[in-house]
Design a protein around this motif. Structure first.
Motif, PDB file in Angstrom:
ATOM      1  N   SER A  87       1.007  -1.290  -0.589  1.00 42.03           N
ATOM      2  CA  SER A  87       0.193  -0.111   0.449  1.00 42.03           C
ATOM      3  C   SER A  87       1.019   1.078   0.443  1.00 42.03           C
ATOM      4  CB  SER A  87      -0.558   0.119   0.956  1.00 42.03           C
ATOM      5  OG  SER A  87      -0.566   0.294   2.854  1.00 42.03           O
ATOM      6  N   ALA A  88       0.339   2.457   0.146  1.00 41.30           N
ATOM      7  CA  ALA A  88       1.077   3.641  -0.632  1.00 41.30           C
ATOM      8  C   ALA A  88       1.582   3.881   1.565  1.00 41.30           C
ATOM      9  CB  ALA A  88       0.935   4.923  -0.944  1.00 41.30           C
ATOM     10  N   GLY A  89       0.485   3.445   2.370  1.00 44.31           N
ATOM     11  CA  GLY A  89       1.549   3.834   3.431  1.00 44.31           C
ATOM     12  C   GLY A  89       2.899   2.753   3.947  1.00 44.31           C
ATOM     13  N   ARG A  90       1.753   2.127   3.764  1.00 43.00           N
ATOM     14  CA  ARG A  90       3.845   0.584   3.739  1.00 43.00           C
ATOM     15  C   ARG A  90       5.125   1.147   2.503  1.00 43.00           C
ATOM     16  NH1 ARG A  90      -1.025  -3.724   3.361  1.00 43.00           N
ATOM     17  NH2 ARG A  90      -1.722  -3.495   5.355  1.00 43.00           N
ATOM     18  N   TYR A  91       4.194   1.597   1.652  1.00 39.90           N
ATOM     19  CA  TYR A  91       5.538   1.925   0.771  1.00 39.90           C
ATOM     20  C   TYR A  91       6.320   2.798   2.121  1.00 39.90           C
ATOM     21  CZ  TYR A  91       8.449   2.313  -2.949  1.00 39.90           C
ATOM     22  OH  TYR A  91       9.562   2.922  -3.654  1.00 39.90           O
ATOM     23  N   CYS A  92       5.665   4.028   2.162  1.00 40.68           N
ATOM     24  CA  CYS A  92       6.304   4.635   2.616  1.00 40.68           C
ATOM     25  C   CYS A  92       7.173   4.727   4.198  1.00 40.68           C
ATOM     26  CB  CYS A  92       5.569   5.716   2.948  1.00 40.68           C
ATOM     27  SG  CYS A  92       5.365   7.620   1.674  1.00 40.68           S
ATOM     28  N   GLY A  93       5.986   3.793   4.585  1.00 39.38           N
ATOM     29  CA  GLY A  93       6.832   3.806   6.122  1.00 39.38           C
ATOM     30  C   GLY A  93       8.234   3.242   6.006  1.00 39.38           C
ATOM     31  N   ALA A  94       8.277   1.785   5.016  1.00 41.02           N
ATOM     32  CA  ALA A  94       9.323   1.121   4.679  1.00 41.02           C
ATOM     33  C   ALA A  94      10.978   1.938   4.515  1.00 41.02           C
ATOM     34  CB  ALA A  94       9.291  -0.008   3.564  1.00 41.02           C
ATOM     35  N   ALA A  95       9.630   2.461   3.123  1.00 35.51           N
ATOM     36  CA  ALA A  95      10.990   4.051   2.423  1.00 35.51           C
ATOM     37  C   ALA A  95      11.610   4.629   3.753  1.00 35.51           C
ATOM     38  CB  ALA A  95      10.731   4.580   1.496  1.00 35.51           C
ATOM     39  N   TRP A  96      10.652   5.544   4.350  1.00 37.03           N
ATOM     40  CA  TRP A  96      11.317   6.259   5.103  1.00 37.03           C
ATOM     41  C   TRP A  96      12.407   5.351   6.756  1.00 37.03           C
ATOM     42  CZ3 TRP A  96      12.085  10.607   4.364  1.00 37.03           C
ATOM     43  CH2 TRP A  96      11.584  11.556   3.197  1.00 37.03           C
ATOM     44  N   LEU A  97      12.209   4.320   6.677  1.00 36.62           N
ATOM     45  CA  LEU A  97      12.412   3.138   8.081  1.00 36.62           C
ATOM     46  C   LEU A  97      14.010   3.123   6.482  1.00 36.62           C
ATOM     47  CD1 LEU A  97      12.493   2.132  10.503  1.00 36.62           C
ATOM     48  CD2 LEU A  97      11.573  -0.199   9.459  1.00 36.62           C
ATOM     49  N   VAL A  98      13.559   2.602   5.707  1.00 34.36           N
ATOM     50  CA  VAL A  98      15.142   2.354   5.349  1.00 34.36           C
ATOM     51  C   VAL A  98      15.986   4.045   5.247  1.00 34.36           C
ATOM     52  CG1 VAL A  98      16.598   2.052   2.748  1.00 34.36           C
ATOM     53  CG2 VAL A  98      14.157   1.034   3.319  1.00 34.36           C
ATOM     54  N   SER A  99      15.939   4.886   4.842  1.00 29.74           N
ATOM     55  CA  SER A  99      16.302   6.115   5.169  1.00 29.74           C
ATOM     56  C   SER A  99      17.202   6.326   6.677  1.00 29.74           C
ATOM     57  CB  SER A  99      15.788   7.898   5.232  1.00 29.74           C
ATOM     58  OG  SER A  99      16.226   8.050   5.431  1.00 29.74           O
ATOM     59  N   SER A 100      16.269   5.674   7.578  1.00 33.07           N
ATOM     60  CA  SER A 100      16.404   5.705   9.281  1.00 33.07           C
ATOM     61  C   SER A 100      17.469   4.557   9.455  1.00 33.07           C
ATOM     62  CB  SER A 100      14.946   5.663   9.515  1.00 33.07           C
ATOM     63  OG  SER A 100      14.020   6.456  10.089  1.00 33.07           O
ATOM     64  N   LEU A 101      17.925   3.892   8.765  1.00 33.24           N
ATOM     65  CA  LEU A 101      18.474   2.667   9.028  1.00 33.24           C
ATOM     66  C   LEU A 101      20.118   3.008   8.791  1.00 33.24           C
ATOM     67  CD1 LEU A 101      15.948  -0.685   9.325  1.00 33.24           C
ATOM     68  CD2 LEU A 101      17.114   0.968  11.064  1.00 33.24           C
ATOM     69  N   GLY A 102      19.889   4.248   7.545  1.00 34.88           N
ATOM     70  CA  GLY A 102      21.112   5.329   7.284  1.00 34.88           C
ATOM     71  C   GLY A 102      21.974   5.313   7.486  1.00 34.88           C
ATOM     72  N   GLU A 103      22.849   6.295   6.762  1.00 39.78           N
ATOM     73  CA  GLU A 103      23.387   7.384   7.429  1.00 39.78           C
ATOM     74  C   GLU A 103      23.064   8.495   8.134  1.00 39.78           C
ATOM     75  OE1 GLU A 103      24.534   5.732   4.056  1.00 39.78           O
ATOM     76  OE2 GLU A 103      26.323   4.867   5.291  1.00 39.78           O
ATOM     77  N   SER A 104      20.913   8.492   7.125  1.00 37.37           N
ATOM     78  CA  SER A 104      20.144   9.957   7.594  1.00 37.37           C
ATOM     79  C   SER A 104      19.825   9.518   8.837  1.00 37.37           C
ATOM     80  CB  SER A 104      19.736  10.180   6.434  1.00 37.37           C
ATOM     81  OG  SER A 104      18.560   9.358   5.969  1.00 37.37           O
ATOM     82  N   GLY A 105      19.772   8.591   9.454  1.00 33.96           N
ATOM     83  CA  GLY A 105      18.545   8.437  10.276  1.00 33.96           C
ATOM     84  C   GLY A 105      19.955   8.636  11.817  1.00 33.96           C
ATOM     85  N   ASP A 106      19.100   9.240  13.072  1.00 37.60           N
ATOM     86  CA  ASP A 106      19.838   9.435  13.875  1.00 37.60           C
ATOM     87  C   ASP A 106      20.621   8.767  14.842  1.00 37.60           C
ATOM     88  OD1 ASP A 106      19.876  10.791  16.936  1.00 37.60           O
ATOM     89  OD2 ASP A 106      17.826  11.102  17.143  1.00 37.60           O
ATOM     90  N   SER A 107      21.600   9.064  14.881  1.00 36.44           N
ATOM     91  CA  SER A 107      22.678   8.178  15.130  1.00 36.44           C
ATOM     92  C   SER A 107      22.878   7.726  16.361  1.00 36.44           C
ATOM     93  CB  SER A 107      24.517   8.778  14.530  1.00 36.44           C
ATOM     94  OG  SER A 107      24.307   9.686  14.904  1.00 36.44           O
ATOM     95  N   GLY A 108      22.316   8.969  17.813  1.00 34.12           N
ATOM     96  CA  GLY A 108      22.291   7.915  18.775  1.00 34.12           C
ATOM     97  C   GLY A 108      21.383   7.150  19.293  1.00 34.12           C
ATOM     98  N   SER A 109      19.938   7.521  17.682  1.00 32.81           N
ATOM     99  CA  SER A 109      18.650   5.915  18.123  1.00 32.81           C
ATOM    100  C   SER A 109      18.811   4.833  17.420  1.00 32.81           C
ATOM    101  CB  SER A 109      17.986   7.411  17.654  1.00 32.81           C
ATOM    102  OG  SER A 109      16.586   5.987  17.775  1.00 32.81           O
ATOM    103  N   ILE A 110      20.247   4.875  16.181  1.00 37.32           N
ATOM    104  CA  ILE A 110      20.411   3.671  15.766  1.00 37.32           C
ATOM    105  C   ILE A 110      21.650   2.894  16.103  1.00 37.32           C
ATOM    106  CG2 ILE A 110      18.475   4.237  13.597  1.00 37.32           C
ATOM    107  CD1 ILE A 110      21.022   4.762  11.715  1.00 37.32           C
ATOM    108  N   GLY A 111      22.374   4.300  16.518  1.00 36.21           N
ATOM    109  CA  GLY A 111      23.403   3.477  16.434  1.00 36.21           C
ATOM    110  C   GLY A 111      24.429   3.222  15.264  1.00 36.21           C
ATOM    111  N   PRO A 112      25.975   1.833  15.346  1.00 39.86           N
ATOM    112  CA  PRO A 112      26.494   2.122  14.354  1.00 39.86           C
ATOM    113  C   PRO A 112      25.908   1.211  13.084  1.00 39.86           C
ATOM    114  CG  PRO A 112      27.101   0.307  16.262  1.00 39.86           C
ATOM    115  CD  PRO A 112      25.920   0.937  16.581  1.00 39.86           C
ATOM    116  N   VAL A 113      25.139   2.543  11.441  1.00 42.13           N
ATOM    117  CA  VAL A 113      24.609   1.887  10.313  1.00 42.13           C
ATOM    118  C   VAL A 113      25.287   0.082  10.709  1.00 42.13           C
ATOM    119  CG1 VAL A 113      23.995   2.688   8.237  1.00 42.13           C
ATOM    120  CG2 VAL A 113      25.038   4.241   9.990  1.00 42.13           C
ATOM    121  N   GLN A 114      25.750  -0.199  10.169  1.00 41.53           N
ATOM    122  CA  GLN A 114      26.747  -1.374  10.086  1.00 41.53           C
ATOM    123  C   GLN A 114      25.648  -2.535  10.543  1.00 41.53           C
ATOM    124  OE1 GLN A 114      28.343   0.631  10.963  1.00 41.53           O
ATOM    125  NE2 GLN A 114      30.577   0.041  11.828  1.00 41.53           N
ATOM    126  N   ARG A 115      25.600  -2.188  11.641  1.00 39.80           N
ATOM    127  CA  ARG A 115      24.100  -3.116  12.311  1.00 39.80           C
ATOM    128  C   ARG A 115      23.296  -3.400  11.363  1.00 39.80           C
ATOM    129  NH1 ARG A 115      21.568  -1.931  18.498  1.00 39.80           N
ATOM    130  NH2 ARG A 115      20.913  -3.622  18.965  1.00 39.80           N
TER     131      ARG A 115
END
Length: 133
Positions: free
Chosen positions: A49-77
């Motif tokens: 769905s559009a909502g699921r697509y958006c949610g997963a895409a924003w999560l991808v972005s958050s789990l990468g370098e653009s995420g809050d490093s204090g929240s996600i920790g090392p990107v490699q993880r």
């Protein structure tokens, strides 16, 4: 798993990637990897769905370098989960839903497609850069 639970879990995971100073962060959550893996498994089995697509895409972005490093920790993880979410978003059925939502000018998809993170997704790869031809 119920569709609402899958959707809500995705939203909670996303919030946890930006929750430094506001609550439990993804990096401190003891079950983070298990919940990400389960969410991916279930998300891959439901209709896109559009909502699921958006949610997963924003999560991808958050789990990468653009995420809050204090929240996600090392990107490699998070790289294996990020790669799996990207593979899901790259599926033809998910791309079609995203493109249809963009054509219908659904606000969440429009906002995503206009970001650098969105422009790197296959569903929007052929879109011109903002301000370009």
């Amino acid at each position: 798993m119920d569709d609402e639970i899958i959707d809500h879990t995705g939203r909670l995971l996303l919030v946890m990637t930006y929750s430094v100073g506001m609550g439990m962060t993804l990096s401190l959550y003891p079950h983070a990897e298990a919940v990400l893996a389960a969410h991916l498994r279930h998300l891959a089995r439901v209709e896109p769905s559009a909502g699921r697509y958006c949610g997963a895409a924003w999560l991808v972005s958050s789990l990468g370098e653009s995420g809050d490093s204090g929240s996600i920790g090392p990107v490699q993880r998070w790289q294996p989960y990020r790669d799996d979410y990207l593979a899901l978003l790259d599926r033809d059925d998910w791309c079609e839903v995203a493109r249809d939502a963009l054509a219908a000018e659904e606000p969440g998809i429009v906002r995503l497609a206009e970001t650098a993170a969105g422009r790197r997704l296959r569903a929007f790869a052929d879109r011109p850069e903002p301000g370009g031809e």
